[in-house]
Structures are given as structure tokens and as C-alpha cells.
Design an enzyme around this catalytic site. Structure first.
Site: not given
Ligand SMILES: [Zn+2]
Length: 270
Positions: A2-3
Site C-alpha cells: 500500500p502506497e
DNA sequence: AGTCCACCCTGAGGGC
DNA sequence: TGCCCTCAGGGTGGAC
């Protein structure tokens, strides 16, 4: 992993489901995903109502009616979702039993994620240590250029450092550098003003388009309803070593530094 | 102060 | 079938 775009997608999903709900009970199956005491964590959350959900960098921010703030960082494999028949959680770490009968699950295969409780002032102080939001209207290319000048780190490492700019992880760092024609190992302070403008535009374009595609799913990432994102087929450099560059047909190279892979085209990126 | 790096973890995939 | 190895990389704390 997750960015910013993946966390933004999850936050938008949660905004439709969570505000106004009350935590009736809390089960902590994996205490090491909680920073600090799990007893205090429980005491601060049971009986409290979610007021709002927002994002700061890669952090999910939940404001509670008590004034306290629950901050969730998903690490590499963290996931939030409602326990339902069609939603499978393989590594549940925390169950939040909500007042409308559903259970909000924090699931995390590798448990690199962390959940933490802050007072408003503590969170303001913590947030002030983080860099600017790259998609904020206040963030200008001149801000990026000025900050780049003060560091000799390789630009890929610089982009991953949340003190410089928030929300960027290895995938979007590599994608932005390819789009702006900059080699991942170029020292930050040797990026010209023109190049920093290209990088600024590339970063925002890459992040915005990944949000529109609901994030990149390569392995573990899932939105709140358990669905993967659609951005993986849009990647132009990450993970494509040995294949041809989509811009010039030279061969994509992979190198490793700072314990992370970097992908680049030797012709397009200098 | 800035920068680097080992460490925290597990599962997938390849070689044999 | 199964064992061992490598790889994935966000964030942090300690070293220099
Ligand atoms: Zn190229």
C-alpha cells in the site's frame, strides 16, 4: 504494497461505511501490530464512535468522538475489511465489533503494519515531522526542487523517505522516475530545475491515475470489499526487468540498493 | 544532522 | 513431494 493511491482507495471506501459507528468490542489476536499497550488501546476505543476517516501519507486517520485519533499504517500486507461471507481473511490481527452487527477486521500476513492511538496534539506533532502531501494544491514544483537541493541521496531513496514527501513507495517512485527520465541512483542535488519540474508532474500524474484505477495489486493489496486494484497493467517500468522499455524498446534493467529493487531504462533514464 | 542498514515477518516461487 | 533458498519492501532504531 500500500502506497498513497492504495491507502486513498481504502480511506474512500471506509468513509462510506465507518463514520457514526460505535466500537462495541475489540479482540486483539496479534498484539504486536499495536504500538504500545494493548490494554490501553482497548480502553481508548471500546464504546467510542468513529467521527471521520482521512489520510495522511500512507496513514489511515480515524478521528474518534472522544477526541483521540486512531492511526493505522498498513505496512506491507495490512488490510481492513468487513467480515462477510464473500470476504476471506487469512491472518486476522484485530476484530472491531461494530454496533450495526458487522465486524471490521484488521488482517496482516506479515504484521509489518501498526495501529496507534494519539491525542490531537500528539498527532499534530507527528504529522508535522512528515513531508508534504504530493497531491495537495499547495505543493508546488519549486518546493520539490528546493528540498532536493539539500540532499545527496539517490533520488529513489529520497522519494521513499516520508520526511521529504509522503505517500511514495517503491512502485510509484520507480514509475515517476521513468516517466521523468531520471536514473534512480542520481543524487537528489544533481537534478536540474527542469528535471525537478518533470519529476513533480510525473509524480502527481502517476499517483492520480493510480487512484483512478483503485491502486496496484501485485500480491496482497485489497480494497475494503476485498477486490484488487486495476493499476498493475498500467505499470511501465516496475517489475519489467528483461522486457523492452515501452518508450524506446531498450531492455529494462534491475539493480538493487538500499535493500530494494530499482527498475530503469538505460536509454530513457540518465 | 544526514545517511545507511539490519531488522521486523510470512508466503510464493524456483532449483534440485 | 519437500526442503532450502531468495525475494518482496514500509517504517524504525541504532550506528557512524
Ligand atoms: Zn526506454
Amino acid at each position: 504494497m500500500p502506497e498513497l493511491p492504495e491507502v486513498e482507495t481504502i480511506v474512500r471506501d471506509l468513509q462510506e461505511l465507518i463514520p457514526g459507528t460505535t466500537i462495541k468490542n475489540l479482540q486483539i489476536l496479534r498484539p504486536n501490530v499495536i504500538r504500545g499497550s494493548d490494554t490501553i488501546f482497548k480502553d481508548n476505543l471500546i464504546g467510542k464512535t468513529f467521527q471521520s476517516i482521512s489520510r495522511r501519507g500512507k496513514n489511515i486517520i480515524a478521528n474518534m468522538d472522544s477526541g483521540l485519533i486512531l492511526v493505522v499504517n498498513l505496512g506491507m500486507t495490512g488490510r481492513l475489511g468487513l467480515q462477510q461471507d464473500d470476504c476471506v481473511f487469512t491472518h486476522p490481527a484485530i476484530y472491531f465489533t461494530l454496533n450495526f452487527g458487522k465486524i471490521l477486521v484488521y488482517d496482516d500476513v506479515r504484521r509489518f503494519g501498526k495501529l496507534d492511538i494519539y491525542s490531537e496534539q500528539e498527532w499534530l506533532d507527528r504529522s508535522a515531522q512528515l513531508g508534504p502531501e504530493p497531491l495537495s494544491p499547495e505543493y508546488k514544483h519549486t518546493d520539490l526542487h528546493e528540498k532536493l537541493n539539500s540532499s545527496g541521496s539517490p533520488i529513489r531513496s529520497w522519494l521513499l523517505d516520508q520526511k521529504n514527501v509522503v505517500g511514495v513507495g517503491n512502485i510509484y517512485a520507480n514509475e515517476s522516475l521513468h516517466l521523468s527520465g531520471i536514473h534512480p541512483q542520481r543524487p537528489a542535488n544533481r537534478i536540474t530545475k527542469t528535471e525537478s519540474q518533470l519529476l513533480y508532474k510525473a509524480l502527481r500524474k502517476i499517483l492520480l491515475s493510480a487512484i483512478q484505477n483503485r491502486g496496484t495489486t501485485l500480491r496482497n493489496y485489497r480494497d475494503v470489499s476485498g477486490k484488487g486494484g486495476n493499476n498493475s497493467s498500467k505499470l511501465r517500468i516496475y517489475g519489467r526487468h528483461g522486457e523492452n522499455c515501452l518508450s524506446c524498446s531498450d531492455q529494462v534493467q534491475r539493480i538493487s540498493f538500499s535493500n530494494r529493487s530499482a527498475f530503469f531504462c538505460p536509454s530513457c533514464q540518465r
